[in-house]
Design an enzyme around this catalytic site. Structure first.
Site, PDB file in Angstrom:
ATOM      1  N   GLY A 178     114.182 -50.607 -48.517  1.00  0.00           N
ATOM      2  CA  GLY A 178     115.587 -50.829 -48.835  1.00  0.00           C
ATOM      3  C   GLY A 178     116.449 -49.635 -48.493  1.00  0.00           C
ATOM      4  O   GLY A 178     117.663 -49.763 -48.286  1.00  0.00           O
ATOM      5  N   ASP A 179     115.845 -48.461 -48.434  1.00  0.00           N
ATOM      6  CA  ASP A 179     116.510 -47.246 -47.965  1.00  0.00           C
ATOM      7  C   ASP A 179     116.229 -46.983 -46.495  1.00  0.00           C
ATOM      8  O   ASP A 179     117.133 -46.669 -45.715  1.00  0.00           O
ATOM      9  CB  ASP A 179     116.010 -46.031 -48.763  1.00  0.00           C
ATOM     10  CG  ASP A 179     116.562 -45.975 -50.173  1.00  0.00           C
ATOM     11  OD1 ASP A 179     117.791 -46.112 -50.332  1.00  0.00           O
ATOM     12  OD2 ASP A 179     115.772 -45.776 -51.117  1.00  0.00           O
ATOM     13  N   ILE A 180     114.963 -47.065 -46.116  1.00  0.00           N
ATOM     14  CA  ILE A 180     114.537 -46.554 -44.813  1.00  0.00           C
ATOM     15  C   ILE A 180     115.042 -47.410 -43.656  1.00  0.00           C
ATOM     16  O   ILE A 180     115.464 -46.882 -42.620  1.00  0.00           O
ATOM     17  CB  ILE A 180     113.004 -46.406 -44.786  1.00  0.00           C
ATOM     18  CG1 ILE A 180     112.594 -45.230 -45.674  1.00  0.00           C
ATOM     19  CG2 ILE A 180     112.487 -46.213 -43.370  1.00  0.00           C
ATOM     20  CD1 ILE A 180     111.105 -45.080 -45.870  1.00  0.00           C
TER      21      ILE A 180
END
Length: 406
Positions: A178-180
């Protein structure tokens, strides 16, 4: 290998990001040789306090979380709430190619150092923002004021909704995708905007919402819903469109086997000693195997479960797509990692031995990039960066004495 060997050598990036998404994005640029100047609060990026820590590290300048995604960067600590700190920041941004931040929408504007202010000083500036739900400049989400982290993006973007053992048990994906993934999209957006700036002299605002990024990553569920009128649900470790394509039990663990083409299925059945299944109308095509998926999976697992991972590898190597389900320990021992130099040792301040982090997977023959040095200490490069910006030693000492910088 020197930093000049990276394709982005000479690119100046001012990095205001924290946590994972933003630092991962700027790490991708730093790995390719960009001069990434990380601006931290006077007391340092809060993620420095996140572990894990080495047992002999009593100093705790930072843990593994910070080390991994802040390698190859410089650190300068500035109080951006002070007027002098804001002036320093604008001075640094005046000749920067990129500014990146991942605060909530409006934070930089309220500080008086938002995109429009910086672009007035530096029209070629590419300003990149990663937020949970984007920035009103490119589309005002009703959720714009919500904070968001990896798990929120995974949940809302559809990743959790198709991950898990069954339809009733959605699960988050282990790594922080969800970040990367939004971080990687932002790095791509930055490079596209830089290309435009080179041609036109005009910078722009690059905006990636984490929610949008995960929807894009889960693109399959969008067309499945559109084509079938049904929302996809978790299906365990098999595939909703391809069969067989998933994990299978081995005598000593698990392996993955994939047959996205019917030719692979024919090869697999021959290796299994069941060549007749390759031409059987029940199994000859992917769509037929999907109809008989339970039987297809049972046939494959009947073969894999009687063999070790090494025996399966020997049988399938070079013929059918497969791979063992690796632990981190397995990855460390895999000769592929050594051949590709994917695991890199770096110094860790406070520890007597180096630590290992994952290197860049982006390989180029003339400008290889890669991990050059450890993550910086808080403000480790403050004096050097400010001297390069034209400040005298006396000016720097005065600012430090008054806690404008550290």
């Amino acid at each position: 290998m020197s930093e000049s060997h990276g394709a982005l050598a000479g690119l100046k990036v001012i990095d205001l990001t924290q946590m994972l998404a933003g630092p991962y994005c700027t790490m991708l640029l730093a790995d390719q040789g960009a001069d990434v100047i990380k601006i931290e609060p006077i007391n340092g990026d809060p993620t420095r306090a996140f572990g894990p820590f080495r047992a002999d590290d009593a100093e705790h300048h930072y843990g593994g979380y910070f080390q991994s995604t802040n390698r190859n960067k410089k650190s300068i600590a500035i109080d951006l709430k002070s007027e002098e700190g804001k002036k320093l920041f604008r001075r640094l941004a005046r000749d920067a190619d990129v500014v990146a931040e991942n605060f909530r929408a409006g934070v930089m504007d309220r500080l008086g150092i938002g995109y429009e202010t910086l672009a007035a000083d530096n029209p070629k500036l590419v300003y990149a923002a990663i937020r949970g739900f984007g920035d009103p400049r490119t589309g005002a989400s009703p959720y714009v004021d919500r904070p968001a982290f990896d798990v929120v993006a995974q949940a809302m973007g559809g990743a959790m909704g198709v991950t898990g053992p069954d339809a009733q048990t959605p699960m988050k994906i282990g790594p922080g995708v969800g970040d990367i993934f939004p971080a990687a999209l932002t790095a791509f957006g930055i490079m596209a905007a830089l290309r435009h700036a080179e041609k036109t002299g005009q910078g722009q605002f690059v905006d990636v919402a984490m929610y949008d990024g995960i929807v894009a990553m889960c693109e399959r569920i969008i067309y499945q819903q559109s084509y079938t009128g049904r929302s996809p649900v978790p299906e365990g470790n098999q595939h909703p469109i391809l069969c067989p394509f998933g994990t299978f039990t081995a005598a000593d663990g698990q392996v993955t086997v994939g047959c996205p083409r019917d030719s692979f299925w024919k090869e697999l059945t021959a290796i299994m000693g069941r060549p007749e299944l390759g031409d059987d109308p029940k199994f000859a095509t992917n769509n037929a195997r999907l109809v008989h998926s339970a039987e297809t999976i049972a046939l494959v697992e009947g073969w894999t479960s009687a063999r070790t991972k090494a025996e399966i590898a020997l049988a399938l190597d070079g013929k059918v797509p497969f791979g063992p389900v690796n632990t981190a320990e397995d990855i460390f021992a895999d000769p592929h990692m050594a051949a590709r130099q994917m695991l890199v040792d770096v110094e860790h301040p406070g520890s007597s031995k180096p630590v290992t982090i994952a290197s860049t997977p982006v390989r180029m023959t003339l400008t290889p990039g890669g991990v050059q040095h450890r993550a910086p200490l808080t403000g480790e490069n403050t004096s050097g960066v400010l001297e390069a910006a034209g400040l005298s030693k006396d000016e720097i000492a005065d600012l430090r004495q008054r806690s404008i910088i550290a």
